[in-house]
Design an enzyme around this catalytic site. Structure first.
Site, PDB file in Angstrom:
ATOM      1  CG  ASP A  13      25.178  19.952  15.485  1.00 53.31           C
ATOM      2  OD1 ASP A  13      25.095  19.931  14.256  1.00 53.31           O
ATOM      3  OD2 ASP A  13      25.043  18.946  16.207  1.00 53.31           O
ATOM      4  CG  ASP A  15      21.581  14.596  14.771  1.00 58.57           C
ATOM      5  OD1 ASP A  15      21.038  14.091  15.764  1.00 58.57           O
ATOM      6  OD2 ASP A  15      22.325  13.968  14.001  1.00 58.57           O
TER       7      ASP A  15
HETATM    8  P1  B16 Z   1      20.150  15.045   6.454  1.00 54.89           P
HETATM    9  P2  B16 Z   1      23.759  18.100  12.441  1.00 54.89           P
HETATM   10  C1  B16 Z   1      23.656  16.120  10.672  1.00 54.89           C
HETATM   11  O1  B16 Z   1      22.988  17.026  11.509  1.00 54.89           O
HETATM   12  C2  B16 Z   1      23.648  14.732  11.308  1.00 54.89           C
HETATM   13  O2  B16 Z   1      24.421  14.731  12.497  1.00 54.89           O
HETATM   14  C3  B16 Z   1      24.216  13.740  10.342  1.00 54.89           C
HETATM   15  O3  B16 Z   1      24.148  12.437  10.910  1.00 54.89           O
HETATM   16  C4  B16 Z   1      23.428  13.791   9.031  1.00 54.89           C
HETATM   17  O4  B16 Z   1      23.966  12.871   8.077  1.00 54.89           O
HETATM   18  C5  B16 Z   1      23.474  15.210   8.492  1.00 54.89           C
HETATM   19  O5  B16 Z   1      22.938  16.112   9.450  1.00 54.89           O
HETATM   20  C6  B16 Z   1      22.662  15.351   7.208  1.00 54.89           C
HETATM   21  O6  B16 Z   1      21.308  15.159   7.534  1.00 54.89           O
HETATM   22  O7  B16 Z   1      20.215  13.690   5.840  1.00 54.89           O
HETATM   23  O8  B16 Z   1      18.883  15.268   7.266  1.00 54.89           O
HETATM   24  O9  B16 Z   1      20.356  16.147   5.434  1.00 54.89           O
HETATM   25  O10 B16 Z   1      24.385  17.316  13.537  1.00 54.89           O
HETATM   26  O11 B16 Z   1      24.756  18.841  11.556  1.00 54.89           O
HETATM   27  O12 B16 Z   1      22.626  18.989  12.921  1.00 54.89           O
HETATM   28 MG    MG Z   2      25.274  17.058  15.505  1.00 56.35          MG
END
Ligand code: B16
Ligand code: MG
Length: 215
Positions: A13, A15
């Site tokens: 993952d 984030d």
């Molecule tokens: P975006 P991950 C996720 O990243 C985040 O944890 C989540 O908070 C966010 O809403 C989602 O990506 C979508 O992100 O708005 O940039 O498309 O943890 O799956 O790497």
């Molecule tokens: Mg994450």
């Protein structure tokens, strides 16, 4: 057979595992929530980990008395994303911890294939900012999926790009939705941060480098 004989790849993952863009998500959602007069705090923010942008907005709007049309919701999500991307511009390679950098290098040296499995549509932008755009063997992100975590699609795609089966890959996640997605897809689930304590988590990590004990 030992884990290290079976496991051929690691899907990360992004984030909350490779880099902490989670604080930027919080700040951008908070700015939007304040503007539309909806209560939002860090506890609610925890529910947004790993969840798609529109699903995150729906969680925030649970506290709103107003009804928003799909068009209005799209505008709100776009506004949040603009704020978020401005914050992402401040990211640099220095925002990747020494522990993450050395773990990625050690895994690669051990012959493992490495992929990103992120819900984010900004994943490539983030990887570019932190200097890891060409580091991974495959990137599966919010742009190549139709169902977000806890659906396993993002990880199944990552494994497919690596030419590996689920049972040959460990998924590393910081979110409950991500751990569920990994287990739903038949992967070994390693949890870091809050996800180290979930019932479904197979491997609890304090630091990312703890992973090296298992592969
Ligand atoms: P975006 P991950 C996720 O990243 C985040 O944890 C989540 O908070 C966010 O809403 C989602 O990506 C979508 O992100 O708005 O940039 O498309 O943890 O799956 O790497
Ligand atoms: Mg994450």
């Amino acid at each position: 057979m030992e884990n290290r004989d079976i496991i051929k790849g690691v899907i990360f993952d992004l984030d909350g595992v490779i880099v902490h863009t989670d604080e930027f998500h919080y700040l951008a959602w908070k700015q939007l929530a304040d503007k539309i007069g909806v209560y939002f705090d860090r506890t609610i923010n925890e529910r947004l980990r790993g969840v798609s942008r529109m699903a995150s907005l729906d969680i925030i709007l649970e506290r709103s008395d107003a009804a928003f049309s799909d068009t209005e919701k799209q505008l709100l999500a776009d506004e949040k994303n603009d704020t978020y991307r401005e914050l992402l511009k401040t990211l640099t390679p220095a925002d990747v911890s020494a522990d993450v950098k050395s773990t990625l290098a050690a895994l690669r040296q051990n012959g493992l294939k490495l992929a990103i499995g992120s819900s984010s549509k900004n994943a490539r932008f983030i990887l570019n900012q932190i200097g890891l755009e060409n580091y991974f063997d495959a990137i599966s992100d919010g742009n190549n999926i139709s169902k977000s975590k806890p659906d396993p699609e993002v990880f199944l795609k990552a494994a497919e790009y690596l030419c590996l089966k689920s049972e040959q890959c460990i998924v590393v996640e910081d979110a409950e939705a991500g751990i569920q997605a990994a287990k739903n897809g038949g992967f070994t689930a390693a949890g870091i941060g809050g996800a180290s304590k979930y019932n479904l988590t197979d491997i609890s990590l304090n630091l990312l480098s703890d992973l090296l004990k298992y592969v």
